[in-house]
Structures are given as C-alpha cells and as structure tokens.
Motif scaffolding. Sequence first.
Motif, mmCIF file in Angstrom:
data_model
loop_
_atom_site.group_PDB
_atom_site.id
_atom_site.type_symbol
_atom_site.label_atom_id
_atom_site.label_comp_id
_atom_site.label_asym_id
_atom_site.label_seq_id
_atom_site.Cartn_x
_atom_site.Cartn_y
_atom_site.Cartn_z
ATOM 1 N N ASN A 49 32.049 31.669 24.618
ATOM 2 C CA ASN A 49 32.249 31.099 23.284
ATOM 3 C C ASN A 49 33.744 31.013 22.934
ATOM 4 O O ASN A 49 34.572 31.632 23.588
ATOM 5 C CB ASN A 49 31.500 31.962 22.255
ATOM 6 N N LYS A 50 34.046 30.284 21.876
ATOM 7 C CA LYS A 50 35.425 30.038 21.432
ATOM 8 C C LYS A 50 36.199 29.249 22.492
ATOM 9 O O LYS A 50 37.403 29.429 22.673
ATOM 10 C CB LYS A 50 36.165 31.341 21.093
ATOM 11 N N LEU A 53 39.488 27.517 21.959
ATOM 12 C CA LEU A 53 40.769 28.244 22.026
ATOM 13 C C LEU A 53 41.173 28.565 23.467
ATOM 14 O O LEU A 53 42.201 29.204 23.697
ATOM 15 C CB LEU A 53 40.661 29.556 21.228
ATOM 16 N N ASN A 78 31.635 26.097 16.933
ATOM 17 C CA ASN A 78 32.121 25.275 15.817
ATOM 18 C C ASN A 78 31.996 23.776 16.062
ATOM 19 O O ASN A 78 32.275 22.991 15.174
ATOM 20 C CB ASN A 78 33.621 25.551 15.584
ATOM 21 N N LYS A 122 28.686 36.318 17.824
ATOM 22 C CA LYS A 122 27.223 36.492 17.867
ATOM 23 C C LYS A 122 26.552 36.016 16.571
ATOM 24 O O LYS A 122 25.579 35.273 16.608
ATOM 25 C CB LYS A 122 26.862 37.973 18.109
HETATM 26 P P1 GDP Z 1 30.296 38.717 15.842
HETATM 27 O O1 GDP Z 1 31.049 39.953 15.432
HETATM 28 O O2 GDP Z 1 30.165 38.657 17.323
HETATM 29 O O3 GDP Z 1 28.989 38.525 15.141
HETATM 30 O O4 GDP Z 1 31.252 37.473 15.487
HETATM 31 P P2 GDP Z 1 31.166 36.428 14.275
HETATM 32 O O5 GDP Z 1 30.030 35.485 14.453
HETATM 33 O O6 GDP Z 1 31.242 37.180 12.981
HETATM 34 O O7 GDP Z 1 32.507 35.600 14.540
HETATM 35 C C1 GDP Z 1 33.793 36.203 14.541
HETATM 36 C C2 GDP Z 1 34.827 35.149 14.153
HETATM 37 O O8 GDP Z 1 34.932 34.169 15.171
HETATM 38 C C3 GDP Z 1 34.474 34.410 12.870
HETATM 39 O O9 GDP Z 1 35.667 34.202 12.148
HETATM 40 C C4 GDP Z 1 33.918 33.081 13.383
HETATM 41 O O10 GDP Z 1 34.097 32.040 12.464
HETATM 42 C C5 GDP Z 1 34.756 32.872 14.622
HETATM 43 N N1 GDP Z 1 34.090 32.023 15.639
HETATM 44 C C6 GDP Z 1 32.813 32.090 16.081
HETATM 45 N N2 GDP Z 1 32.574 31.162 17.028
HETATM 46 C C7 GDP Z 1 33.750 30.489 17.193
HETATM 47 C C8 GDP Z 1 34.155 29.403 18.056
HETATM 48 O O11 GDP Z 1 33.405 28.874 18.876
HETATM 49 N N3 GDP Z 1 35.466 29.015 17.944
HETATM 50 C C9 GDP Z 1 36.347 29.589 17.081
HETATM 51 N N4 GDP Z 1 37.598 29.122 17.052
HETATM 52 N N5 GDP Z 1 35.986 30.592 16.250
HETATM 53 C C10 GDP Z 1 34.703 31.034 16.306
#
Ligand code: GDP
Length: 275
Positions: A49-50, A53, A78, A122
Amino acid sequence: MAKAVRMMEDNLTLCDAVVFVLDARAPASSFNPKLRDLVKNKPVLYLFNKADLADGRADGLVSLLKENGKNALKFSANYSGALRKLQEAMSALVAEKSRRLKEKGSARPMRFLIAGVPNTGKSTVINLLSGGKHAQTGDKAGVTRGKQWVKCGAFELLDTPGTMPPYFENQKFARRLAYVGSVNDDILEYDEIALALLEELFATYPLGLSERYGITGGEPLEMLDQVCVRRGFILRGNEYDYERGERALVDDFRKGKLGKVCLDNPDDCAEIGLI
Ligand code: GDP
C-alpha cells in the motif's frame, strides 16, 4: 506483544484468508515474520500500500514476491480504481476455497482479516472495501467485545484491523519503520531518526535532498544544517533550530516531498523472510 499475537491467533481461526498490508516504501521493514507463523496455511495477499509514495523499486519487489510464489499487489488506497483491483485480488485468493464450499452446498461469504503493523493503511483499506460502513478507525484495544463482521459484497471483514507490533529485533528495519511513521512518535528519538534518514537518503536517493534543501554531501549533521538554513530554522545567536529541522525533514519525507522511494531491497526481503 504476547496479547496482540493471541488476539491475532483467535481472529485468524475465523478467517479464510489474510490481507497483509505493507508500506510500499518499506515492505520488508513493515513485515512482521511472526504473522506468517500464525497464518499457517491460509492464503495471504501482500498488499504494497501507499504505492503513490513509492518508486519503481517497489514494483521490482512485488515481482520478486510473485516469482517466489506469493500473492502480491502494488496498491494505493487513495486512487480511483483501487477498490476493484483489490476485490479482484481478494477473489482470486479465495477462489479455490469458495468453489469447494459451493460444491458442498454452502454459500457463506469468504472471511478476511486485514492485518499489518500500525499506520500501513489497514483502516483505510477496510473503509474502502466496506464503503465506509466500518465504524472504527482506531486500533484501540477493547473497543469491541464480540467479533463484528462488516459485509463487503461477496466478502466479510473483521471490523477491526489485526494490528501487529512492529518487528524491532533488527535496527535497520526498525529505523525505516520510524521514517515512514509506523512507530509511535512519542517513543522516537527524533534526532537519531532524522540523522539516520539523512544518511540513508543521501546514499540511495540524493536527488530529493539536493532539490529540496540544496544538499550535496557532508556528514549527517552538516546535512541537517542545510535543512535548517533552507527552511529558515535559525534561532537567536545564529544557532540552528535542529528540533524543527529534524521534524520538517521527517515530515517532508513522509509526505513524499523528497521524492518517491522504496528503502528496502531484495536482500532485505530475504533477510526478514518475506520471500
Ligand atoms: P492503520 O493504522 O494501518 O489502520 O492505517 P490508517 O488506515 O489509519 O492509515 C494511516 C495513514 O495513511 C492515514 O493518514 C491514511 O490516510 C494514509 N494512507 C492510507 N492509505 C494510503 C495510500 O495508499 N497512500 C497514501 N499516500 N496515504 C495512505
């Protein structure tokens, strides 16, 4: 750790498959090898994921995992089109089991656990799959007593993410997790992390540092001076405001302002047992 692992074990027994969410900028570092032991023989999808970036090195690692017989997908929660891509990969993951169940006359939905270390995305993935029906976004222990399932078309997801503690036994991986924000900032030594990040980025991605801060080399502390100069973090008496410089650097890195990166390489994936 022991409690998180026990909870994960309980949850896993209820699921048909696991989506392990990794950070595409540091996929080996955001893998906890303990999870593979817990999952045993259930199918796993490694979601890089991400990816928005991450650079092409992340693609190389996705291919490497696939060559090693793993299910891996470069992904960005996203992006438009993300949902469909993920649903397809999840369907493929459980296709065999789903077919077997149907043959036996069962039409129950396939159940998934979305697992990973903190901050990999997640909750975002669960929200994406459930269309926002999922109520909880935090990882607060004890919020839900019984298991709750969120219906997502043909699937069901456990409504809380399976949060694994980061793998801290190796300093290199622990540092990279800190750079990408998967280690609680309260327990970070920011100065150490910032200096290590400068050193590592200069070795692997110098362009981002030169473009944003005009850094062309030097010891990590000299590079931090440059960050402070470029950002105007100068205190009275012409001293550098290192604290602000460190935070700005880490923040810029996390937001992708120093360019797309993937800090882990194939050797790292092998070292942590991802391949
Ligand atoms: P968790 O702790 O694994 O549940 O993570 P979150 O779903 O709360 O996401 C953590 C951060 O990463 C948040 O600010 C999200 O908006 C961001 N995020 C999640 N997926 C992506 C992605 O594919 N790209 C980017 N740039 N940010 C993401």
